[in-house]
Design a protein around this motif. Sequence first.
Motif, short mmCIF file in Angstrom:
data_model
loop_
_atom_site.label_atom_id
_atom_site.label_comp_id
_atom_site.label_asym_id
_atom_site.label_seq_id
_atom_site.Cartn_x
_atom_site.Cartn_y
_atom_site.Cartn_z
N ASP A 9 31.94 38.15 43.88
CA ASP A 9 32.03 37.12 42.84
C ASP A 9 32.95 35.98 43.27
OD1 ASP A 9 34.31 38.80 42.67
OD2 ASP A 9 34.73 38.07 40.65
N GLU A 10 33.21 35.86 44.58
CA GLU A 10 34.13 34.82 45.07
C GLU A 10 33.31 33.85 45.93
OE1 GLU A 10 37.35 37.04 46.81
OE2 GLU A 10 37.77 38.08 44.93
N PHE A 11 32.90 32.73 45.32
CA PHE A 11 31.78 31.95 45.84
C PHE A 11 32.09 30.78 46.76
CE2 PHE A 11 30.46 33.50 41.52
CZ PHE A 11 29.66 34.53 41.97
N PRO A 12 33.22 30.07 46.63
CA PRO A 12 33.38 28.85 47.44
C PRO A 12 33.17 29.04 48.93
CG PRO A 12 35.04 28.88 45.72
CD PRO A 12 34.34 30.22 45.67
N SER A 13 33.72 30.12 49.50
CA SER A 13 33.58 30.32 50.95
C SER A 13 32.14 30.63 51.34
CB SER A 13 34.50 31.44 51.42
OG SER A 13 34.25 32.64 50.71
N MET A 14 31.37 31.23 50.41
CA MET A 14 29.96 31.49 50.72
C MET A 14 29.22 30.17 50.97
SD MET A 14 29.05 34.36 47.86
CE MET A 14 30.20 35.70 47.45
N TYR A 15 29.44 29.20 50.08
CA TYR A 15 28.81 27.90 50.24
C TYR A 15 29.35 27.17 51.47
CZ TYR A 15 26.63 28.30 45.64
OH TYR A 15 25.87 28.71 44.56
N LEU A 41 39.77 36.70 63.24
CA LEU A 41 39.04 36.95 61.99
C LEU A 41 39.68 36.19 60.85
CD1 LEU A 41 37.91 40.39 60.55
CD2 LEU A 41 39.44 38.95 59.21
N ILE A 42 38.84 35.61 59.97
CA ILE A 42 39.32 35.10 58.69
C ILE A 42 38.46 35.70 57.59
CG2 ILE A 42 39.84 33.11 57.25
CD1 ILE A 42 40.12 31.41 59.69
N ASP A 43 39.13 36.38 56.68
CA ASP A 43 38.51 36.99 55.50
C ASP A 43 38.70 36.01 54.34
OD1 ASP A 43 37.47 38.75 53.64
OD2 ASP A 43 39.30 39.94 53.48
N MET A 44 37.61 35.40 53.88
CA MET A 44 37.69 34.25 52.97
C MET A 44 37.41 34.68 51.53
SD MET A 44 35.91 31.46 55.54
CE MET A 44 36.61 30.00 54.74
N HIS A 45 38.43 34.55 50.69
CA HIS A 45 38.36 34.99 49.29
C HIS A 45 38.60 33.82 48.34
CE1 HIS A 45 38.55 39.49 49.75
NE2 HIS A 45 38.92 39.12 50.97
N SER A 46 38.52 34.12 47.04
CA SER A 46 38.94 33.20 45.98
C SER A 46 39.36 34.03 44.79
CB SER A 46 37.81 32.23 45.61
OG SER A 46 36.74 32.92 45.00
N GLY A 47 39.86 33.36 43.75
CA GLY A 47 40.18 34.07 42.52
C GLY A 47 38.91 34.50 41.81
N SER A 48 38.90 35.72 41.29
CA SER A 48 37.74 36.23 40.56
C SER A 48 37.61 35.54 39.20
CB SER A 48 37.86 37.74 40.38
OG SER A 48 37.72 38.41 41.61
N THR A 93 43.74 36.17 55.65
CA THR A 93 43.02 36.15 54.37
C THR A 93 43.29 34.81 53.71
OG1 THR A 93 43.24 38.53 54.01
CG2 THR A 93 42.75 37.18 52.09
N THR A 94 42.23 34.08 53.36
CA THR A 94 42.39 32.85 52.60
C THR A 94 41.98 33.09 51.16
OG1 THR A 94 40.17 32.07 53.23
CG2 THR A 94 42.03 31.36 54.59
N GLU A 95 42.65 32.40 50.25
CA GLU A 95 42.33 32.44 48.82
C GLU A 95 42.14 31.00 48.37
OE1 GLU A 95 41.85 35.03 46.93
OE2 GLU A 95 42.91 36.74 47.82
N ILE A 96 40.89 30.61 48.12
CA ILE A 96 40.56 29.21 47.79
C ILE A 96 39.59 29.20 46.62
CG2 ILE A 96 39.52 27.07 48.61
CD1 ILE A 96 40.32 27.96 51.47
N GLY A 97 39.99 28.58 45.51
CA GLY A 97 39.14 28.51 44.33
C GLY A 97 39.41 29.67 43.39
#
Length: 317
Positions: free
Chosen positions: A45-51, A126-133, A197-201
């Motif tokens: 459910d953490e979408f910005p990095s997907m796009y 490696l970068i594991d790209m996350h965001s706030g749920s 680990t990045t947390e963006i959005g």
Amino acid sequence: MGVTTKTGEKTSYLAKENNITLPVTVINGKSDGPVLLLTAGIHGDEFPSMYALQQLQQSIDPKEMSGVLVVLHLANLDGFHANRIALNPKDEKNLNREFPGSVDGTPTEQIAELLTREFIGKTDFLIDMHSGSANQTLLNHVYSPFVGNKELDALTFEFAKATGMQHIVMYGDRPRDPNNSISYPNTAMTRGKPGLTTEIGHLAQTDEESVAEALDVAKNAMYFLKMLPETPKQHPEPVIYETIKYPKSSKNGFFKASVVIGDKVKTGQDVGAVTDYFGNLVETIKSPVDGTVMMVNQMPAIKDGQSVMAIGVEVSE
């Protein structure tokens, strides 16, 4: 996993093994260089990095690139399609807590084992790209882990600064046993490979600003590794945090924060309140430290022992 990408070529495909399906792009640059693994969707459910990673892979010409870029577009495909916060609906497990996984384990443990073997096992960075749920507001930041290996930890910190993100959290709380590595980037670190680990959005949003920042982070990582011929743009005023503290409720009921992300708070300051099911105040939550509010739980439902926010403590001078 049965697909070959030749030098100077790009391949996007559904990588399959047993019951696991993963959307992957491999870009094999024309010149020698490192292997960089960029991953989105460990939490579905953490979408910005997907796009952002979709845009990245579409924009790169492998003939103008050095090294190999592996893009794992969505690591938790089942969680994505089930619209789940963090978990995999097949076994109700959090993929980022199951590494290095097990080939004979539950569905999530099997994904972790595959990622450990076929992805981390073949990468250099490696970068594991996350965001706030959907339940969180979040101040964008990057975790720079350390595992007690001086050279690796220093390289990882330089990698974190090169992302261009302003807020950098030093993170040494994960186990240092490669057989009990718990999280995805820590699995890389315990195998001698820098893993951020990045947390963006946040709030399960797909806003263009967050997508653009995630894309900039990915590009800066490639510039840092000299995979593309530009210079990474470090933030001119980085803020380094030595730890994050999580104030918790001791009551069941409704939580409402009195601070927002980015606020500076002092030890003992009121940061939120808990009311019972009838609207009566039963607890005032106070900050345990001087720091910056990094994350706030936006869902009112709260239980005894549950954290309500994250407060970052800056490195002392």
